[in-house]
Design a protein around this motif. Structure first.
Motif, PDB file in Angstrom:
ATOM      1  N   PHE A 120       0.850  -1.185   0.000  1.00  0.00           N
ATOM      2  CA  PHE A 120       0.000   0.000   0.000  1.00  0.00           C
ATOM      3  C   PHE A 120       0.892   1.244   0.000  1.00  0.00           C
ATOM      4  N   GLY A 121       0.655   2.134  -0.956  1.00  0.00           N
ATOM      5  CA  GLY A 121       1.442   3.369  -1.030  1.00  0.00           C
ATOM      6  C   GLY A 121       2.553   3.343  -2.053  1.00  0.00           C
ATOM      7  N   GLU A 122       2.852   2.190  -2.635  1.00  0.00           N
ATOM      8  CA  GLU A 122       3.949   2.099  -3.612  1.00  0.00           C
ATOM      9  C   GLU A 122       3.719   3.024  -4.807  1.00  0.00           C
ATOM     10  N   ASN A 123       2.475   3.189  -5.214  1.00  0.00           N
ATOM     11  CA  ASN A 123       2.169   4.037  -6.375  1.00  0.00           C
ATOM     12  C   ASN A 123       2.080   5.525  -6.037  1.00  0.00           C
ATOM     13  N   GLU A 124       2.204   5.862  -4.760  1.00  0.00           N
ATOM     14  CA  GLU A 124       1.990   7.253  -4.347  1.00  0.00           C
ATOM     15  C   GLU A 124       3.255   8.109  -4.378  1.00  0.00           C
TER      16      GLU A 124
END
Length: 361
Positions: free
Chosen positions: A252-256
């Motif tokens: 979660f958050g890798e794409n942010e």
């Protein structure tokens, strides 16, 4: 603060009280700015990895070729001789260094975002594993920090398990970069390497494969939770041939952490990206993060958004030397279902709404 000069009886003395005052001033300044210093160290630690990822291999290749033309040519000859001798080492799991994996720089790297590793189930040391890591993001920063360093204490959370992060084989043809990668336990993502680790390296091996690869990186953007998985079945076939359990893993958050220019299907930009992906193995992304000194400017430093990697429950896989397509499809469907369940179970804990759906492409 400096040392006050006190004139007494015609002589210049540095008094004890002035020295104490100067030290107090120095320490007060240090403590006052400690948080700023730590933040800058975090930024530098992340930037050095980003630059290593992007240019270290090319830069070292150029330097060594230049060295051939100088009086120091013997250094280049010795290194390339060593390279020829050591060429197959990456295919046998590389040459990990616990010293490098425990560098303090990785703790600064971890704290910049911050990055967290969440364990949901124990892993048996008598089994081997293939972790499917999702999503790729631009650089897979969560995968690197969690599995190629000890910053999030992967070895303590999964005692007796040796993680191997698999990446493009081309990286191991680059001088110096290959040594850097191997020291963290990174290996080539090819069949020879994975076969070796799962059949000739004992048990307790965990190979982390970023399943979506370059294709998935092209759709990486903040706010999007999508994985390229529907037609990616090679990792399931490898798991079946070796009886290695499959472990769904979602970050979660890798794409942010980066913003990317997304080219539409059919555009010239997407055509170029796909050609690179097909013939070279990676897709050039046009992306940006923040600047080195300011979050208000553009640069290569990723944005400091939290990344939480959740390691799911292992799926027990039988050993089938010659798995049929039906076998592969069955366990692939089980894997996709387990990944979606893992996402749905944890999404609200990490800032996503209950209505968020994982897009499986």
């Amino acid at each position: 603060g400096g040392c006050s000069v006190v004139r007494e009886a015609g002589r210049g003395w540095c008094t004890g009280s002035s020295i104490l005052s100067a030290l107090q001033d120095l320490f007060s300044i240090t403590w006052l700015n400690r948080s700023k210093v730590e933040k800058q160290l975090q930024v530098i630690s992340v930037l050095q990895w980003v630059l290593s990822f992007l240019v270290l291999g090319v830069a070292c290749s150029a330097i060594l070729m230049y060295t051939f033309c100088t009086d120091c040519w013997l250094i280049a000859v010795l290194y390339f001789t060593w390279l020829a001798f050591d060429w197959n080492t990456p295919k046998k799991g590389g040459r990990r260094s616990q010293w490098v994996r425990n560098w303090a720089v990785w703790r600064y790297f971890r704290d910049y975002f911050p990055i967290q590793l969440v364990k949901t189930h124990n892993l048996l040391t008598t089994r081997n594993y293939i972790f499917g890591y999702h999503p790729h993001g631009i650089m897979g920063l969560g995968a690197f920090c969690n599995f190629s360093t000890e910053a999030t204490e992967v070895s303590k959370k999964f005692p007796g398990i040796r993680p191997y992060l698999a990446t493009l084989a081309g990286n191991f043809r680059m001088p110096v970069l290959r040594e850097y990668l191997m020291s963290g336990g990174i290996c080539p993502v090819n069949r020879d390497t994975i076969d070796y680790l799962l059949s000739k390296n004992g048990s307790g091996n965990a190979i982390i494969i970023v399943v979506g690869g370059a294709a998935e990186s092209l759709s990486s953007m903040p706010g999007k939770n999508a994985v390229t998985l529907r037609n990616r079945k090679g990792f399931v076939k490898l798991a079946l041939r070796h009886g290695a359990d499959l472990v769904p893993t979602y970050s979660f958050g890798e794409n942010e952490v980066y913003k990317q220019v997304i080219f539409e299907e059919g555009s010239w930009g997407r055509w170029v990206q796909k050609k690179f992906q097909k013939y070279i193995g990676f897709a050039p992304c046009i992306f940006h993060g923040r600047g080195l000194f300011s979050s208000d400017t553009w640069g290569l430093v990723p944005y400091s958004k939290p990344i939480t990697t959740v390691v799911g429950e292992p799926i027990t896989i039988p050993k089938l030397e010659h798995p049929t397509q039906q076998d592969i499809d069955l366990y692939h469907a089980m894997y996709v279902e387990a990944l979606v369940k893992l996402f749905d179970k944890h999404k609200t804990k990490f800032g996503l709404p209950e209505t968020e759906v994982l897009e499986v492409n």
